[in-house]
Design an enzyme around this catalytic site. Structure first.
Site, PDB file in Angstrom:
ATOM      1  N   TYR A 174       0.830  -1.206   0.000  1.00 51.88           N
ATOM      2  CA  TYR A 174       0.000   0.000   0.000  1.00 51.88           C
ATOM      3  C   TYR A 174       0.866   1.259   0.000  1.00 51.88           C
ATOM      4  O   TYR A 174       0.609   2.206  -0.752  1.00 51.88           O
ATOM      5  CB  TYR A 174      -0.907  -0.038   1.232  1.00 51.88           C
ATOM      6  CG  TYR A 174      -1.805   1.151   1.423  1.00 51.88           C
ATOM      7  CD1 TYR A 174      -2.927   1.352   0.627  1.00 51.88           C
ATOM      8  CD2 TYR A 174      -1.553   2.070   2.443  1.00 51.88           C
ATOM      9  CE1 TYR A 174      -3.767   2.434   0.827  1.00 51.88           C
ATOM     10  CE2 TYR A 174      -2.388   3.158   2.651  1.00 51.88           C
ATOM     11  CZ  TYR A 174      -3.491   3.330   1.835  1.00 51.88           C
ATOM     12  OH  TYR A 174      -4.321   4.412   2.041  1.00 51.88           O
ATOM     13  N   LYS A 178       0.914   4.043  -2.948  1.00 54.00           N
ATOM     14  CA  LYS A 178       0.544   5.433  -2.671  1.00 54.00           C
ATOM     15  C   LYS A 178       1.694   6.397  -2.947  1.00 54.00           C
ATOM     16  O   LYS A 178       1.466   7.553  -3.334  1.00 54.00           O
ATOM     17  CB  LYS A 178       0.079   5.557  -1.218  1.00 54.00           C
ATOM     18  CG  LYS A 178      -1.285   4.914  -0.949  1.00 54.00           C
ATOM     19  CD  LYS A 178      -2.374   5.497  -1.831  1.00 54.00           C
ATOM     20  CE  LYS A 178      -3.762   5.106  -1.401  1.00 54.00           C
ATOM     21  NZ  LYS A 178      -4.802   5.630  -2.329  1.00 54.00           N
TER      22      LYS A 178
END
Length: 306
Positions: A174, A178
């Site tokens: 993640y 991001k």
């Protein structure tokens, strides 16, 4: 919609992952400010499995019940066909596209040694590819409009995270996705400005399906009447403004948004430096690096680090 200031009146906005959480809040806020909204949500579970049209349809129903205009799109925006149909849906339903809010995502958290390749690929696919493809198809439309002499006043708002800015223990996939979105934002802003497109990113913090387990102790809803600092709706006003004509001249920037706080993030900048004018030996390089580090600002800690 009597409380609307109309900051997005006449604009058409697409919001991905808009069936729940932040995306839902953004879609409702854009509609409340006069935008016609395409509500995209594949209706997947928190880990990305499954699909259902219900979440997108429900938000469309809310917007229409409040007097706004909206249509649903339940396609997979991490596929080229799904992303293309997302843009086509806006053009077919409303005749134009002005604002794209990339928000869709899910989690498959693991420590790196336990992180399966499939979990890495799935998160990269939805977060990073799921930003790239809608942006690509929207940008192609806007470029064609500009070349036809109809230069748009278009906006893109991408969704990063504090995990992308600082890293987050147990979220290597993640955090990397991001962080990638931040790089994509900078490139898109530089490339698309000539076609009348501004591209920015937010790093929001709010109570959603993706955060309620990670931050269970700090994200509980407040007592009646108290300010709900972790409500997703707190982030949406900045998204609405960035998606409106009022944000003219703002592009290639990253904002943190949480509760009542907005912060402009300044990103990587050159710090202490040394130039020998010739090749270093390993010992010299190490000695110099340690000296530079002693003069540099200390990095902020990774989320969850001890």
């Amino acid at each position: 919609m009597s409380t609307s200031t109309g900051i997005c009146a006449g604009r058409v906005a697409v919001v991905t992952g808009a069936g729940r959480g932040l995306g839902r809040a953004h879609a409702l806020a854009l509609a409340a400010e006069g935008a016609k909204v395409v509500v995209n949500d594949i209706g997947a579970a928190l880990d990305g499995s499954g699909a259902a049209a219900g979440p997108a349809d429900e938000v469309v129903g809310e917007i229409r019940a409040a007097g706004g205009e909206a249509v649903a799109h339940a396609g997979d925006i991490a596929t080229s066909d799904g992303a293309a149909s997302l843009i086509t849906t806006a053009l077919d339903a409303f005749g134009r596209l002005d604002t794209l809010v990339n928000n869709a995502g899910f989690l498959r958290d693991r420590m790196l040694v336990n992180l399966d390749e499939d979990d890495w690929d799935a998160v990269m696919r939805v977060h990073l590819k799921g930003h790239f493809l809608p942006l690509k198809h929207a940008a192609a439309h806007w470029r064609a409009e500009a070349k036809a002499g109809r230069t748009p006043d278009a906006r893109v708002v991408n969704t990063s995270s504090g995990a992308g800015l600082l890293g987050s223990v147990g979220q290597g996939n993640y955090s990397a996705a991001k962080a990638g979105i931040l790089g994509l934002t900078l490139v898109a802003a530089a490339e698309m400005g000539r076609y009348g497109v501004q591209v920015n990113a937010i790093a929001p913090a709010a109570r959603t399906r993706m955060t309620e387990q990670t931050f269970a102790d700090t994200m509980a809803a407040p007592e009646d009447g108290a300010f709900d600092a972790m409500a997703p709706e707190n982030v949406s006003p900045l998204v609405v403004w960035l998606g409106s004509e009022s944000s003219a001249g703002v592009t290639g920037r990253v904002f943190e948004a949480e509760a009542g706080r907005i912060t402009v993030m300044e990103g990587w900048r050159p710090g202490p430096t040394a130039d020998k004018g010739a090749r270093w030996t390993p010992a010299e390089a190490g000695e110099t690096a340690l000296k530079l580090l002693s003069d540099a600002e200390k990095p902020q800690p990774v989320y969850g680090a001890r």
